[in-house]
Design an enzyme around this catalytic site. Sequence first.
Site, PDB file in Angstrom:
ATOM      1  N   GLY A   1      -3.088   4.105   2.897  1.00 46.97           N
ATOM      2  CA  GLY A   1      -3.594   5.014   1.882  1.00 46.97           C
ATOM      3  C   GLY A   1      -2.804   6.278   1.631  1.00 46.97           C
ATOM      4  O   GLY A   1      -3.293   7.184   0.959  1.00 46.97           O
TER       5      GLY A   1
ATOM      6  N   TRP B   1      -0.137   6.768  -0.258  1.00 49.00           N
ATOM      7  CA  TRP B   1       0.169   6.932  -1.682  1.00 49.00           C
ATOM      8  C   TRP B   1      -1.100   7.231  -2.482  1.00 49.00           C
ATOM      9  O   TRP B   1      -1.077   8.042  -3.411  1.00 49.00           O
ATOM     10  CB  TRP B   1       0.889   5.701  -2.225  1.00 49.00           C
TER      11      TRP B   1
ATOM     12  N   ASP C   1      -6.177  -3.487  -1.790  1.00 49.16           N
ATOM     13  CA  ASP C   1      -5.531  -4.041  -0.597  1.00 49.16           C
ATOM     14  C   ASP C   1      -6.469  -5.070   0.026  1.00 49.16           C
ATOM     15  O   ASP C   1      -7.687  -5.026  -0.189  1.00 49.16           O
ATOM     16  CB  ASP C   1      -5.217  -2.943   0.421  1.00 49.16           C
TER      17      ASP C   1
ATOM     18  N   ASP D   1      -7.077  -9.605  -3.482  1.00 47.88           N
ATOM     19  CA  ASP D   1      -5.753 -10.218  -3.499  1.00 47.88           C
ATOM     20  C   ASP D   1      -5.088  -9.910  -4.837  1.00 47.88           C
ATOM     21  O   ASP D   1      -5.663 -10.183  -5.890  1.00 47.88           O
ATOM     22  CB  ASP D   1      -5.912 -11.727  -3.300  1.00 47.88           C
TER      23      ASP D   1
ATOM     24  N   ASP E   1       3.585   0.235  -2.597  1.00 47.18           N
ATOM     25  CA  ASP E   1       4.421   0.544  -1.431  1.00 47.18           C
ATOM     26  C   ASP E   1       4.308  -0.561  -0.394  1.00 47.18           C
ATOM     27  O   ASP E   1       4.635  -0.380   0.774  1.00 47.18           O
ATOM     28  CB  ASP E   1       3.990   1.893  -0.821  1.00 47.18           C
TER      29      ASP E   1
ATOM     30  N   LYS F   1       8.220  -0.710  -3.874  1.00 51.27           N
ATOM     31  CA  LYS F   1       9.207  -0.718  -2.785  1.00 51.27           C
ATOM     32  C   LYS F   1      10.121  -1.924  -2.939  1.00 51.27           C
ATOM     33  O   LYS F   1       9.682  -3.020  -3.316  1.00 51.27           O
ATOM     34  CB  LYS F   1       8.509  -0.756  -1.433  1.00 51.27           C
TER      35      LYS F   1
END
Length: 274
Positions: A53, A55, A78, A94, A119, A159
């Site tokens: 968490g 971000w 998530d 998902d 991320d 990322k």
Amino acid sequence: MGKSSKDNRDIFYRKAKEEGWRARSAFKLIQIDEEYSIFEGVKKVVDLCAAPGSWSQVLSRRIFKDGSDPDIKIVAVDLQEMAPLKGVIQIKGDITSLQTANEIISHFDGHLADLVISDGAPDVTGLHDIDFYGQSQLILSALNITTQLLKPGGTFVAKMFKGDDMTLMYSQLKLFFEFVSFVKPKSSRDSSLENFVLCQNYIPPPSYKPVMIDPVLENQYKQLQYQQLEQHQEPINNNNNTSVSSSNKIIVPFIASGDLSPMIDIDQSRTQLN
């Protein structure tokens, strides 16, 4: 890892502790915003692969702030649960599921997101090619759901690992965004292969229809798609009975062949043979 890299890591680690961030990775998003102003004018944000968490915490402090603007909505997604954050709606789901995409949109009152960030990273094996492939597939999954959520002109940040196939990823993302660049915040260690892909001004192809296709699991779909490309047939329908246009076919997936688990270190095998 050199001494300077360790010092930089320690600086941001200590700073994260002092300022109450959940992880030092918060500074990576902060520094991307400071250089590229990705938060400017943003009211609706989606944080994919959000746990633990850090971000989302940045979004809470920098965008939601005191909650005085009722139009601001932040949704974090998530598979793992994370501790609550002020102004952040959490969804346990998902990112390859259409149900998750619909649930996110439901919180935006019929509107689409201004910004989607991710991320997330797969479990690292230490084998660079496999790790790069796994991260690339995660980015494609994030892009897949982003096409359902992001408004035209929006921004996508994810990322990325450095690798030989970065040009392929760049080409795939350029199909949907006017500007695509790879950035490395100063809080990211110099020794790390990690960087971030910044995609600005979302402009999907005119014929593109968003579909939820898992780039790893939909092998049967891919094989049929390849056959049609070879035979110049009409595009097939996916599981959601949505016609897939020629624009959708441009993203060429990678299919791993065989079981990757038996792979062993070559030096170890030579030692055993000797």
